[in-house]
Design a protein around this motif. Structure first.
Motif, PDB file in Angstrom:
ATOM      1  N   ALA A 178     -20.606 -34.848  11.057  1.00 12.76           N
ATOM      2  CA  ALA A 178     -21.273 -34.249   9.899  1.00 12.76           C
ATOM      3  C   ALA A 178     -20.444 -34.429   8.627  1.00 12.76           C
ATOM      4  O   ALA A 178     -20.971 -34.842   7.600  1.00 12.76           O
ATOM      5  CB  ALA A 178     -21.545 -32.769  10.151  1.00 12.76           C
ATOM      6  N   THR A 179     -19.160 -34.086   8.695  1.00 15.02           N
ATOM      7  CA  THR A 179     -18.306 -34.187   7.513  1.00 15.02           C
ATOM      8  C   THR A 179     -16.950 -34.782   7.881  1.00 15.02           C
ATOM      9  O   THR A 179     -16.533 -34.708   9.029  1.00 15.02           O
ATOM     10  CB  THR A 179     -18.044 -32.807   6.865  1.00 15.02           C
ATOM     11  OG1 THR A 179     -17.355 -31.981   7.804  1.00 15.02           O
ATOM     12  CG2 THR A 179     -19.318 -32.149   6.421  1.00 15.02           C
ATOM     13  N   ALA A 180     -16.291 -35.338   6.888  1.00 18.14           N
ATOM     14  CA  ALA A 180     -14.925 -35.832   7.040  1.00 18.14           C
ATOM     15  C   ALA A 180     -14.114 -35.257   5.885  1.00 18.14           C
ATOM     16  O   ALA A 180     -14.468 -35.416   4.724  1.00 18.14           O
ATOM     17  CB  ALA A 180     -14.882 -37.348   7.012  1.00 18.14           C
ATOM     18  N   THR A 181     -13.044 -34.548   6.225  1.00 21.52           N
ATOM     19  CA  THR A 181     -12.186 -33.941   5.217  1.00 21.52           C
ATOM     20  C   THR A 181     -10.925 -34.782   5.110  1.00 21.52           C
ATOM     21  O   THR A 181     -10.175 -34.895   6.072  1.00 21.52           O
ATOM     22  CB  THR A 181     -11.842 -32.493   5.613  1.00 21.52           C
ATOM     23  OG1 THR A 181     -13.058 -31.780   5.820  1.00 21.52           O
ATOM     24  CG2 THR A 181     -11.052 -31.809   4.526  1.00 21.52           C
ATOM     25  N   ARG A 215     -22.207 -44.264   7.269  1.00 22.97           N
ATOM     26  CA  ARG A 215     -22.391 -43.689   8.608  1.00 22.97           C
ATOM     27  C   ARG A 215     -23.073 -42.330   8.573  1.00 22.97           C
ATOM     28  O   ARG A 215     -23.206 -41.674   9.595  1.00 22.97           O
ATOM     29  CB  ARG A 215     -21.043 -43.545   9.302  1.00 22.97           C
ATOM     30  CG  ARG A 215     -20.526 -44.867   9.797  1.00 22.97           C
ATOM     31  CD  ARG A 215     -19.401 -44.751  10.763  1.00 22.97           C
ATOM     32  NE  ARG A 215     -19.672 -43.876  11.891  1.00 22.97           N
ATOM     33  CZ  ARG A 215     -18.763 -43.574  12.809  1.00 22.97           C
ATOM     34  NH1 ARG A 215     -17.561 -44.068  12.729  1.00 22.97           N
ATOM     35  NH2 ARG A 215     -19.060 -42.765  13.805  1.00 22.97           N
ATOM     36  N   GLY A 216     -23.456 -41.884   7.385  1.00 26.62           N
ATOM     37  CA  GLY A 216     -24.127 -40.592   7.274  1.00 26.62           C
ATOM     38  C   GLY A 216     -23.171 -39.414   7.319  1.00 26.62           C
ATOM     39  O   GLY A 216     -23.567 -38.298   7.651  1.00 26.62           O
ATOM     40  N   ILE A 217     -21.913 -39.648   6.988  1.00 31.53           N
ATOM     41  CA  ILE A 217     -20.887 -38.604   7.006  1.00 31.53           C
ATOM     42  C   ILE A 217     -20.686 -38.093   5.583  1.00 31.53           C
ATOM     43  O   ILE A 217     -20.491 -38.872   4.654  1.00 31.53           O
ATOM     44  CB  ILE A 217     -19.555 -39.172   7.551  1.00 31.53           C
ATOM     45  CG1 ILE A 217     -19.755 -39.726   8.962  1.00 31.53           C
ATOM     46  CG2 ILE A 217     -18.476 -38.107   7.529  1.00 31.53           C
ATOM     47  CD1 ILE A 217     -18.563 -40.520   9.471  1.00 31.53           C
TER      48      ILE A 217
END
Length: 133
Positions: free
Chosen positions: A10-13, A30-32
């Motif tokens: 979902a997310t990348a920090t 990639r939809g992130i």
């Protein structure tokens, strides 16, 4: 990225070093959803650039409410908690030695079990001797 292409994320920090066109493009492809603090001297990107909406919103929020509040609001501050835990794992050995993601997970699970055991051994047991009153 090391994760399989079909792995849902979902997310990348990421830290500010990843505040680049390439990072935003790779993640959004990639939809992130990227959570990357803009650099302190960041300027808004043109609307045609991939990731400009996300980055420009982060810049605007940092200007409006400040970087500290943006980091809490966006969930960016959790990154430091993860880094601290990884530091603890790495202290048990010089580094994560496995190369594949599945083996890295297995290696870290073993280290986590060891770390939890060490923590349990080092925790004092407090017993009330007398009631105050």
């Amino acid at each position: 990225m090391q994760l399989p292409a079909d792995e849902p994320i979902a997310t990348a920090t990421l830290d500010g070093a990843y505040d680049t066109l390439g990072s935003y493009a790779a993640l959004l492809e990639r939809g992130i959803m990227p959570v990357i603090p803009p650099r302190k001297n960041a300027k808004a990107w043109k609307s045609k650039i991939v990731g400009s909406e996300v980055r420009n919103a982060a810049i605007a929020a940092c200007k409006r409410v400040g970087r500290r509040i943006w980091k809490r609001w966006s969930g960016y501050h959790r990154r430091s908690l993860v880094e601290t835990k990884m530091h603890c794992f790495k202290r048990l050995g010089s580094r994560v030695k496995a190369r594949t993601f599945d083996r890295q997970v297995a290696e870290l699970q073993v280290r986590a079990a060891l770390l939890n055991r060490f923590t349990a051994l080092g925790c004092p047991k407090t017993v009330a001797v007398a009631a105050m009153g």
